[in-house]
Each structure stands twice: as C-alpha cells, then as structure tokens.
Design a protein around this motif. Structure first.
Motif, PDB file in Angstrom:
ATOM      1  N   LYS A  64      -4.130   7.822  -4.806  1.00  0.00           N
ATOM      2  CA  LYS A  64      -5.541   8.204  -4.870  1.00  0.00           C
ATOM      3  C   LYS A  64      -6.430   7.207  -4.140  1.00  0.00           C
ATOM      4  CE  LYS A  64      -9.196   9.345  -8.203  1.00  0.00           C
ATOM      5  NZ  LYS A  64      -9.542   9.478  -9.654  1.00  0.00           N
ATOM      6  N   ASN A  65      -6.161   5.923  -4.294  1.00  0.00           N
ATOM      7  CA  ASN A  65      -6.859   4.883  -3.549  1.00  0.00           C
ATOM      8  C   ASN A  65      -5.931   3.685  -3.416  1.00  0.00           C
ATOM      9  OD1 ASN A  65      -7.295   3.005  -5.842  1.00  0.00           O
ATOM     10  ND2 ASN A  65      -8.732   4.567  -6.570  1.00  0.00           N
ATOM     11  N   VAL A  66      -6.401   2.641  -2.715  1.00  0.00           N
ATOM     12  CA  VAL A  66      -5.508   1.532  -2.396  1.00  0.00           C
ATOM     13  C   VAL A  66      -5.047   0.759  -3.625  1.00  0.00           C
ATOM     14  CG1 VAL A  66      -6.404   1.208  -0.070  1.00  0.00           C
ATOM     15  CG2 VAL A  66      -7.490   0.005  -1.973  1.00  0.00           C
ATOM     16  N   ALA A  67      -5.751   0.877  -4.737  1.00  0.00           N
ATOM     17  CA  ALA A  67      -5.400   0.114  -5.934  1.00  0.00           C
ATOM     18  C   ALA A  67      -4.527   0.899  -6.913  1.00  0.00           C
ATOM     19  CB  ALA A  67      -6.663  -0.360  -6.643  1.00  0.00           C
ATOM     20  N   VAL A  68      -4.155   2.115  -6.550  1.00  0.00           N
ATOM     21  CA  VAL A  68      -3.297   2.935  -7.406  1.00  0.00           C
ATOM     22  C   VAL A  68      -1.877   2.876  -6.855  1.00  0.00           C
ATOM     23  CG1 VAL A  68      -2.801   5.267  -8.229  1.00  0.00           C
ATOM     24  CG2 VAL A  68      -5.182   4.456  -8.079  1.00  0.00           C
ATOM     25  N   PHE A  69      -0.930   2.497  -7.707  1.00  0.00           N
ATOM     26  CA  PHE A  69       0.457   2.327  -7.274  1.00  0.00           C
ATOM     27  C   PHE A  69       1.379   3.252  -8.073  1.00  0.00           C
ATOM     28  CE2 PHE A  69      -1.670  -1.740  -6.489  1.00  0.00           C
ATOM     29  CZ  PHE A  69      -1.454  -1.862  -5.125  1.00  0.00           C
ATOM     30  N   GLU A  70       2.096   4.091  -7.326  1.00  0.00           N
ATOM     31  CA  GLU A  70       3.072   4.985  -7.951  1.00  0.00           C
ATOM     32  C   GLU A  70       4.460   4.350  -8.005  1.00  0.00           C
ATOM     33  OE1 GLU A  70       2.075   7.696  -9.313  1.00  0.00           O
ATOM     34  OE2 GLU A  70       0.025   7.647  -8.509  1.00  0.00           O
ATOM     35  N   THR A  71       4.677   3.309  -7.237  1.00  0.00           N
ATOM     36  CA  THR A  71       5.972   2.635  -7.217  1.00  0.00           C
ATOM     37  C   THR A  71       6.219   1.958  -8.567  1.00  0.00           C
ATOM     38  OG1 THR A  71       5.826   2.278  -4.843  1.00  0.00           O
ATOM     39  CG2 THR A  71       7.334   0.851  -6.062  1.00  0.00           C
ATOM     40  N   LYS A  72       7.401   2.183  -9.109  1.00  0.00           N
ATOM     41  CA  LYS A  72       7.722   1.711 -10.454  1.00  0.00           C
ATOM     42  C   LYS A  72       8.803   0.635 -10.441  1.00  0.00           C
ATOM     43  CE  LYS A  72       4.900   4.777 -12.170  1.00  0.00           C
ATOM     44  NZ  LYS A  72       3.564   4.341 -12.661  1.00  0.00           N
TER      45      LYS A  72
ATOM     46  N   SER B 163       0.818  -1.215   0.000  1.00  0.00           N
ATOM     47  CA  SER B 163       0.000   0.000   0.000  1.00  0.00           C
ATOM     48  C   SER B 163       0.852   1.266   0.000  1.00  0.00           C
ATOM     49  CB  SER B 163      -0.930   0.010   1.217  1.00  0.00           C
ATOM     50  OG  SER B 163      -1.842  -1.059   1.162  1.00  0.00           O
ATOM     51  N   GLU B 164       0.237   2.332  -0.499  1.00  0.00           N
ATOM     52  CA  GLU B 164       0.918   3.628  -0.567  1.00  0.00           C
ATOM     53  C   GLU B 164       0.038   4.691   0.091  1.00  0.00           C
ATOM     54  OE1 GLU B 164       2.179   4.378  -4.575  1.00  0.00           O
ATOM     55  OE2 GLU B 164       3.076   2.384  -4.762  1.00  0.00           O
ATOM     56  N   GLY B 165       0.611   5.405   1.030  1.00  0.00           N
ATOM     57  CA  GLY B 165      -0.163   6.375   1.795  1.00  0.00           C
ATOM     58  C   GLY B 165      -0.580   7.614   1.028  1.00  0.00           C
ATOM     59  N   LYS B 166       0.050   7.892  -0.109  1.00  0.00           N
ATOM     60  CA  LYS B 166      -0.221   9.137  -0.834  1.00  0.00           C
ATOM     61  C   LYS B 166      -0.980   8.921  -2.145  1.00  0.00           C
ATOM     62  CE  LYS B 166       4.030  11.148   1.049  1.00  0.00           C
ATOM     63  NZ  LYS B 166       5.376  11.702   0.734  1.00  0.00           N
TER      64      LYS B 166
END
Length: 422
Positions: A158-166, A153-156
């Motif tokens: 938009k929602n729990v299913a959006v991942f910014e980690t690449k 999970s990512e705290g920043k």
C-alpha cells in the motif's frame, strides 16, 4: 567530458543491467578491506576512485554495463566501513565526511554512489539496533569488505512503510518469505539484508548471504535513470538463516539518527549529480557551444545571459553544499546525544539539505542543454544521463513533504516523524 568512444564490449566480462543472462553471486574478497585512518584519508581515497569511475560513467550508462570491477575496488578501499564505530575496529568518521565522500563518488558515477547507500545505512542500523553479538558479526563483515545489498521496499504494498514479507522463527533459525523491489545493491552484493515482519508485528532486518537457497535476485531494473544500480527485484522462498542474523528494528520507536543517516546519503547523491552536470555544462560551453547571434560575442562563454546563469547555478550549488555539511554536523551531534531535540534538529537540517540538493540537481541538468545548446543533446556526448539520473533519483522520498515538516517544526514546534524516508 568528451565524445563517447566506439568500443567493442565483451558482455561476458561486463554484464548488462536488465539482462536475462544469470549473474552469479560475487566472490568474497580474498583479503580484508583497507581500514581508513581519518576523515582526510576518506576524502583523498574518494577523490582518487572518482577520477577512475568518471572515465567509464557515460559508457556504462549508454550500454547498461554493471560496475563489477569498480565496486570491488570501491568496497576494498575502506569507504564502505567508514561509519563502523571505533570500538569495533572502524574509522567512525563524521557523517559530514561520509556525505562529502558520497557526493564525490556521485559526481563521477551516481549509480555507483547509490549502490553504497543501503550498505552504509545498514551499518548505521546495526549500531542502533544490533545486540553486542550482532554488532561484532556485521561490523566484522563490513570491515572484511563484504557488501550489503538490500531487500527492503515492496512494489505491491500500500505504501513504502507496509511490508508483506514475513519472518518466522524455528529453533535457532529465522525463515523469510516474500517479494521485494527497488533492491539496489542486492544483485552485486555478498549479503542481502531483508526487512521482514514477524507474526507479532515486529520488524526485523534479516541478513542472508547472496547464495542462500530460496533467495533469487532478478536483474530486471528498467528505469531510464540510475540505470546501472541494478535496482531490480528479490524473491524470498523459505530463506533460512541463523536466528542471530535477525536484527530487531526498534530505532524508530525512539529518537535516533536512523532517518537522517539514510536521507543525507540520498541528498549527497543528488548534489554530486548537480556538480557533475554544472562542470560538464561549463566545459561544453567553453569547447563546443557557439555564441547566440544577438549577443555580439565571439564565444559562447562571453554571452552575458550565459555568464549570469552559470553564476546562479554555482551559488545554488554552494548553498546546497553548505547545508549538506550542516546536516552532517547535526547528525554527528545527535549521534553523540540522541535526545528528541537533537534528533529532530538533525532530521530537519537533513530535510532542508534534501530540498536544496533536489532543486539544484533538477535545475542544473535542465540548464545544461539550455546553455550548452542543441549540439549538447547529441548521443555521442552522453550528457542526457545527468538529467535522467537526477529526474529518477530525486524521486526518492518526495521533497514536497520536507517543506511541510520543516515549516511545522519552526512554526508550530512539531517534531518531524521518525522513519527511514525522513
């Protein structure tokens, strides 16, 4: 249940959650973990460990002590590899047994039970999405006793299913950059599986050892409940691992048990919290509570309204327990034959289970104080941890959406969505 002892604690041996003191990666086990032989043995070992974990649960919560020794014994017991398939040397127990095991551990210390959650879900993901080479590698690590944390999970976002980690690939390497939060288990793990997205938009589960350069785990979990899960943050700066350790996640593109497996473990944790709260309520009423003046009774346990309230709690607890087992059996059926119908049935039954376990966890931890009386709120008893743990853990995947998906399935024949939070 008893009065918390006044204990001098050596914090160099027992590190605390949310401490600035560095916590080095845990050493790999010197011997392989035990391999469980049957469902019955899994339950027996869980009960034995739970008796130990229960003794320190209240003190660990009060002082924020991380369960280092407990986790080492727990992961070496064989319970962390119980869903490894038999073809790869695992016991491959029923998911009903897996859920019961988690409930037993959670009744003793729900933080320890939650630390197991991601590891077992990851083992399930490897079964669904791993290549043959990856299955041999990651199942083998689990059987050795290595613990998988998580960086999902990512705290920043938009929602729990959006991942910014690449994740990007260079030759035989996978390289990951990003930031994660709610990383339960990562701090005390041997390996940190990371959810990351490629340039093409594909999701991957990338397995990085805890001491991999560029991977930083921060002990900054500050929630008032489930305190000693150490569910803080992970920073990923050019984390480089062999490409073979990047599992392409495709299990939600087709009907699989990925979602129900994750959810049934959450449900079992809440049921364990409820069971422990009810047991402590009964003990307190019998040993410390006074009867209400209008009851005309000599003991608190003879109060008619208290008796009826305990009966109500037990009935609701047993209903939640029964539905947890039903959900586990539905997952077993879907695992053997992963049709859309079977997977939807497993998802719905698990959703129904999570509704009941959430409701009894919140109700039981509220009723504890109402029935046991004011003195049960004293810090010396440590009973507030039950309510705090229930209030925090039941926030994991809101049950208000479970009602909707269950109703839509039965009324309109709409299959529930497939993702890790359902």
């Amino acid at each position: 249940m008893g009065t918390l002892p006044e204990t001098k604690i050596d914090y160099s041996v027992h590190p605390r959650v949310n401490s600035t003191d560095p916590i080095p990666p845990r050493p790999r086990p010197s011997t392989p973990a035990h391999v469980i032989s049957s469902d019955a043995e899994a339950i027996e070992i869980a009960e034995r460990l739970a008796a130990k974990f229960r003794e320190g649960a209240a003190l660990h919560d009060r002082e924020g002590l991380l369960p280092l020794a407990e986790l080492d014994e727990y992961s070496q017991s064989g319970l962390w590899s119980i869903n490894v398939p038999k073809a790869y040397g695992g016991p491959d127990v029923s998911y009903a047994t897996l859920a019961k095991m988690i409930e037993i551990i959670a009744a003793a210390d729900p933080a320890i039970a939650q630390i197991t959650q991601n590891h077992l879900a990851i083992v399930g993901t490897v079964e669904l999405d791993g290549t043959e080479e990856q299955k041999k590698l990651f199942f083998g690590w689990a059987l050795q006793g290595l613990r998988y944390g998580n960086a999902f999970s990512e705290g920043k976002s938009k929602n729990v299913a959006v991942f910014e980690t690449k994740v990007r690939f260079e030759g035989d390497d996978a390289i990951v950059d990003g930031e994660k939060f709610y990383t339960t288990g990562a701090l005390l793990s041997h390996v940190v599986p990371i959810v990351a997205v490629s340039e093409e938009g594909h999701g991957y589960l990338v397995f990085a050892e805890r001491d991999t350069p560029g991977l930083t785990v921060t002990n900054n979990w500050s929630s008032f409940g489930q305190r000693t899960t150490a569910s803080g943050s992970v920073k990923l700066e050019g984390v480089r691992v062999p490409k073979v350790r990047a599992v392409k996640i495709e299990s939600f593109d087709r009907p699989t048990i990925g979602g129900p497996v994750s959810q049934i473990i959450q449900s079992a944790i809440d049921l364990g919290i409820a069971r422990s709260a009810i047991e402590d309520t009964i003990t307190f009423i019998k040993t410390r509570s006074r009867p209400w003046i209008d009851s005309g009774k000599e003991t608190a346990g003879e109060d008619l309204f208290t008796i009826a309230a305990i009966g109500d709690l037990e009935i609701r607890l047993h209903a939640a327990e029964a539905l947890l087992e039903i959900a586990g059996r539905a997952i077993d059926k879907a695992r053997a034959d992963q049709t859309l119908e079977n997977v939807s049935e497993a998802t719905i039954k698990t959703g129904e289970s999570k509704v009941l376990t959430t409701e009894i966890a919140i109700l039981a931890t509220n009723k504890l104080f109402e029935l046991a009386g004011t003195r049960s709120t004293l810090a010396e008893h440590g009973l507030d941890r039950h309510w705090r743990n229930a209030r925090v853990h039941t926030l994991h995947d809101p049950v208000r959406w479970k009602f909707y998906h269950v109703g839509n399935y039965y009324l309109n024949g709409i299959h529930p969505p497939r993702h890790a939070w359902n």
